[in-house]
Design a protein around this motif. Sequence first.
Motif, PDB file in Angstrom:
ATOM      1  N   PRO A  10       0.813  -1.222   0.000  1.00 16.79           N
ATOM      2  CA  PRO A  10       0.000   0.000   0.000  1.00 16.79           C
ATOM      3  C   PRO A  10       0.848   1.274   0.000  1.00 16.79           C
ATOM      4  CG  PRO A  10      -0.878  -1.575   1.563  1.00 16.79           C
ATOM      5  CD  PRO A  10       0.449  -2.112   1.118  1.00 16.79           C
ATOM      6  N   LEU A  11       1.955   1.272   0.722  1.00  9.81           N
ATOM      7  CA  LEU A  11       2.826   2.450   0.756  1.00  9.81           C
ATOM      8  C   LEU A  11       3.459   2.697  -0.611  1.00  9.81           C
ATOM      9  CD1 LEU A  11       4.582   1.783   4.190  1.00  9.81           C
ATOM     10  CD2 LEU A  11       2.798   3.472   3.717  1.00  9.81           C
ATOM     11  N   ARG A  12       3.894   1.599  -1.242  1.00  6.37           N
ATOM     12  CA  ARG A  12       4.526   1.742  -2.561  1.00  6.37           C
ATOM     13  C   ARG A  12       3.515   2.220  -3.598  1.00  6.37           C
ATOM     14  NH1 ARG A  12       7.696   3.483  -5.243  1.00  6.37           N
ATOM     15  NH2 ARG A  12       9.369   2.539  -6.431  1.00  6.37           N
ATOM     16  N   ALA A  13       2.302   1.685  -3.525  1.00  6.96           N
ATOM     17  CA  ALA A  13       1.265   2.106  -4.464  1.00  6.96           C
ATOM     18  C   ALA A  13       0.939   3.584  -4.284  1.00  6.96           C
ATOM     19  CB  ALA A  13       0.010   1.255  -4.274  1.00  6.96           C
ATOM     20  N   PHE A  14       0.815   4.017  -3.027  1.00  4.15           N
ATOM     21  CA  PHE A  14       0.533   5.432  -2.782  1.00  4.15           C
ATOM     22  C   PHE A  14       1.674   6.314  -3.286  1.00  4.15           C
ATOM     23  CE2 PHE A  14       1.686   9.007  -0.068  1.00  4.15           C
ATOM     24  CZ  PHE A  14       0.638   9.871  -0.368  1.00  4.15           C
TER      25      PHE A  14
END
Length: 291
Positions: A10-14
């Motif tokens: 999720p952090l990488r996608a954001f």
Amino acid sequence: MVRRYIPLNPLRAFEAAARHLSFTRAAVELNVTHAAVSQQVRLLEEQLRCALFVRVSRGLVLTHEGESLLPVLNEAFDKIAGTLDQFSQGQFRERIKIGVVGTFAVGWLLPRLADFYKKHPHIDVQISTHNNHVDPAAEGHDYTIRFGNGAWHEVDSELIFNAPHAPLCTPSIAEKLQHPDDIHQFTLLRSYRRDEWSRWMNCAGGKALSPSHPVMVFDTSLAMAEAAQLGAGIAIAPVCMFERLIQSGALVQPFAAEITLGGYWLTHLQSRPESPAMKLFAHWLREYGEP
């Protein structure tokens, strides 16, 4: 404080979506579907209990919370990537960045650096040269090697060795120098320190120089030595840094008298802790000692 653990995806996608302000372009970068990026960002928003984007017709706009999170993730991912880049052939390679006054780099460090690499093959040394005016914080130096008295603001300094100065000139000029007063016949080459020649003349027992005596001023001893080799005049420079030119006969030290104007110092910012690689480099310098 209770730590919050959030999965990496999720952090990488954001982070990717925030850089591109587009789920579509983020999906292309991450090699996943648009829906996967949207889902991961939604999961992150649910865990943080806040919106990170405002969805608009032209794409995405970061909320205040998203703008606060993005630079932190950028820095974190850059550090991870930088650390992973330091692994080579199953071994972690350490790096140190050193700002070195040019005279010391050419006259002492570079001829000996192969020995450091032989002893510490896992450490990469990045060298940038300066003319003794340097900002280690702005330039990101782990260590800075400078000439002077060791008194610099907000740094810890360790003397490498003193570097006495003396006149250096071509052999043809040296033949005309039987007494220190014979120097009055020639143009004098010096650094920005105005008292170098007057201090040397006093040490050598020569007469004081006239205020109007012709002088050429250099911001680096390397350029000064080059001018001296071309016969432009007599330089006053750290003799130990030009041993190769003296041994080759390109320059001559016509008088034995020397003066100590300072030394070469290994410095680092007090705010920057010494890494294991930095400590190994400092130990190597101490092993060598004076030239």
